[in-house]
Design a protein around this motif. Structure first.
Motif, PDB file in Angstrom:
ATOM      1  N   GLY A  80       0.795  -1.239   0.000  1.00  0.00           N
ATOM      2  CA  GLY A  80       0.000   0.000   0.000  1.00  0.00           C
ATOM      3  C   GLY A  80       0.822   1.280   0.000  1.00  0.00           C
ATOM      4  O   GLY A  80       0.266   2.378  -0.049  1.00  0.00           O
ATOM      5  N   MET A  81       2.148   1.143   0.064  1.00  0.00           N
ATOM      6  CA  MET A  81       2.996   2.353   0.118  1.00  0.00           C
ATOM      7  C   MET A  81       3.998   2.308  -1.039  1.00  0.00           C
ATOM      8  O   MET A  81       4.866   1.429  -1.077  1.00  0.00           O
ATOM      9  CB  MET A  81       3.720   2.418   1.452  1.00  0.00           C
ATOM     10  N   VAL A  82       3.848   3.275  -1.937  1.00  0.00           N
ATOM     11  CA  VAL A  82       4.650   3.260  -3.170  1.00  0.00           C
ATOM     12  C   VAL A  82       5.383   4.587  -3.338  1.00  0.00           C
ATOM     13  O   VAL A  82       4.801   5.661  -3.126  1.00  0.00           O
ATOM     14  CB  VAL A  82       3.728   3.023  -4.399  1.00  0.00           C
ATOM     15  N   SER A 168       1.120   4.110  -9.802  1.00  0.00           N
ATOM     16  CA  SER A 168       1.533   3.241  -8.691  1.00  0.00           C
ATOM     17  C   SER A 168       0.891   1.866  -8.829  1.00  0.00           C
ATOM     18  O   SER A 168       1.481   0.858  -8.457  1.00  0.00           O
ATOM     19  CB  SER A 168       1.193   3.872  -7.346  1.00  0.00           C
ATOM     20  N   ASN A 169      -0.292   1.818  -9.402  1.00  0.00           N
ATOM     21  CA  ASN A 169      -0.960   0.526  -9.577  1.00  0.00           C
ATOM     22  C   ASN A 169      -0.387  -0.273 -10.740  1.00  0.00           C
ATOM     23  O   ASN A 169      -0.556  -1.478 -10.795  1.00  0.00           O
ATOM     24  CB  ASN A 169      -2.456   0.722  -9.765  1.00  0.00           C
ATOM     25  N   SER A 170       0.298   0.420 -11.641  1.00  0.00           N
ATOM     26  CA  SER A 170       0.866  -0.320 -12.765  1.00  0.00           C
ATOM     27  C   SER A 170       2.066  -1.144 -12.300  1.00  0.00           C
ATOM     28  O   SER A 170       2.530  -2.020 -13.015  1.00  0.00           O
ATOM     29  CB  SER A 170       1.240   0.617 -13.906  1.00  0.00           C
ATOM     30  N   ILE A 171       2.593  -0.859 -11.102  1.00  0.00           N
ATOM     31  CA  ILE A 171       3.742  -1.660 -10.644  1.00  0.00           C
ATOM     32  C   ILE A 171       3.392  -2.627  -9.516  1.00  0.00           C
ATOM     33  O   ILE A 171       4.104  -3.564  -9.272  1.00  0.00           O
ATOM     34  CB  ILE A 171       4.928  -0.784 -10.188  1.00  0.00           C
ATOM     35  N   LEU A 251       5.042  10.152  -3.149  1.00  0.00           N
ATOM     36  CA  LEU A 251       4.887   9.034  -2.223  1.00  0.00           C
ATOM     37  C   LEU A 251       3.393   8.822  -2.013  1.00  0.00           C
ATOM     38  O   LEU A 251       2.654   9.791  -1.787  1.00  0.00           O
ATOM     39  CB  LEU A 251       5.581   9.378  -0.898  1.00  0.00           C
ATOM     40  N   ILE A 252       2.986   7.563  -2.093  1.00  0.00           N
ATOM     41  CA  ILE A 252       1.560   7.256  -1.966  1.00  0.00           C
ATOM     42  C   ILE A 252       1.397   6.247  -0.847  1.00  0.00           C
ATOM     43  O   ILE A 252       2.100   5.222  -0.831  1.00  0.00           O
ATOM     44  CB  ILE A 252       1.039   6.678  -3.304  1.00  0.00           C
ATOM     45  N   PHE A 253       0.553   6.535   0.127  1.00  0.00           N
ATOM     46  CA  PHE A 253       0.284   5.494   1.137  1.00  0.00           C
ATOM     47  C   PHE A 253      -1.215   5.369   1.369  1.00  0.00           C
ATOM     48  O   PHE A 253      -1.883   6.288   1.800  1.00  0.00           O
ATOM     49  CB  PHE A 253       1.075   5.683   2.434  1.00  0.00           C
ATOM     50  N   GLY A 254      -1.683   4.176   0.992  1.00  0.00           N
ATOM     51  CA  GLY A 254      -3.108   3.863   1.138  1.00  0.00           C
ATOM     52  C   GLY A 254      -3.236   2.399   1.484  1.00  0.00           C
ATOM     53  O   GLY A 254      -2.262   1.757   1.908  1.00  0.00           O
TER      54      GLY A 254
END
Ligand SMILES: O=C(O)CCC(=O)C(=O)O
Ligand SMILES: [Fe+2]
Length: 295
Positions: A80-82, A168-171, A251-254
């Protein structure tokens, strides 16, 4: 150039014979709008612009080359953290600083926040969309200290948030983890860190219960000087992991990391890209961070 389309309409950068001022010595930590006075300016006022910098074209080309050869690493730091390294192009970074500077000088602009007990946060802040109040840890439509309304979030920023979540979802491998949900950001907290800027370990948990339950991500843009960013499962600096956030990183955290503890240990003075500093006069040392959330 980055491989995603920029949501910004760009005009050419300023002419190469930019005039820049010699370093102006200002104590950024003291340059605040103590309640009621004028908003904090994240850019250094052009006081004494007398040095003509002929090397500017050289600097521009060097930054462009760096951007083109930079590996655009995409790292899953934990489920969830990219981290998307160098996701925001230098031109978009420049645009963001200019837009934020203008908004920051207006109504609801940068101010010196403090906690309930009176201690000041080690940063300047402004909010877009809704105001987050560090005294009550709540979101309101107005800022209690001066009654100002937060400016709206510019639509180009929203487009960049959406494309970053998509990227972020593509990886992330769907078999291992669920995709990070997309958001319609209605909150953006903008922090400016000067030389002693930092932020203690905390969770972002003042958004709606539903937003947190669904794991709607917080999307963070870093611009300017690099920061040592801490994150972990508890509010314990000794156990936290570290990652350097550089200018242009997202930075993405979900999902499972929506309530990760995180904070900023320090900033690395004068590590910002020189083209960004030249084009915007962003204060040095200085780091801008924008976190987008959906209430
Ligand atoms: O500056 C950063 O990178 C983090 C900011 C943050 O965590 C916040 O504003 O809640
Ligand atoms: Fe946070």
């Amino acid at each position: 150039m980055n491989d995603h389309a920029s949501p910004f309409n760009h005009r050419p950068l300023a002419p190469s014979h930019l005039q820049i001022s010699p370093p102006v010595v200002v104590d950024e930590d003291k340059q605040s709008n103590d309640k009621g006075s004028k908003p904090f300016d994240i850019c250094t006022p052009k006081l004494n612009r007398c040095v003509v910098l002929k090397a500017s074209l050289f600097v521009k080309n060097r930054e462009k080359r760096k951007e083109m050869t930079q590996t655009k690493e995409r790292t899953v730091l934990r489920p969830g953290m990219v981290l998307l390294k160098g996701y925001i192009s230098i031109r978009d970074q420049i645009k963001i600083v200019k837009v934020i500077r203008e908004l920051g000088l207006g109504d609801g602009g940068f101010y010196q926040p403090s906690y309930d007990e009176g201690a000041e946060l080690q940063l300047k802040m402004m909010c877009l969309g809704k105001n987050w109040d560090p005294q009550t840890s709540r979101y309101l439509d107005q800022r209690p200290c001066d009654g100002s309304s937060p400016p709206e979030i510019p639509s180009e920023f929203v487009d960049l948030v959406n494309s970053a979540v998509h990227e972020s979802n593509s990886i992330t491998k769907p078999s291992n983890s669920k995709p990070i949900p997309s958001i319609s950001p209605d909150i953006c907290i903008v922090n400016f860190y000067a030389k002693n800027g930092k932020l203690g370990l905390h969770q972002d948990k003042d958004e709606s219960e539903e937003s947190i339950r669904k794991g709607l991500p917080v999307v963070s843009f870093s611009i300017g000087d690099s920061a040592e960013f801490l994150y972990g499962d508890e509010s314990n600096v000794a156990k936290a992991k570290k990652v350097v956030l550089e200018s242009g990183d997202v930075l993405i955290f979900g999902g499972k990391s929506r309530k990760v503890f995180h904070g900023v240990a320090s900033i690395d003075p004068n590590s910002a890209p020189s083209l960004l500093v030249e084009e915007t006069d962003l204060r040095r040392p200085g780091r801008l961070n924008l976190t987008f959330r959906q209430y």
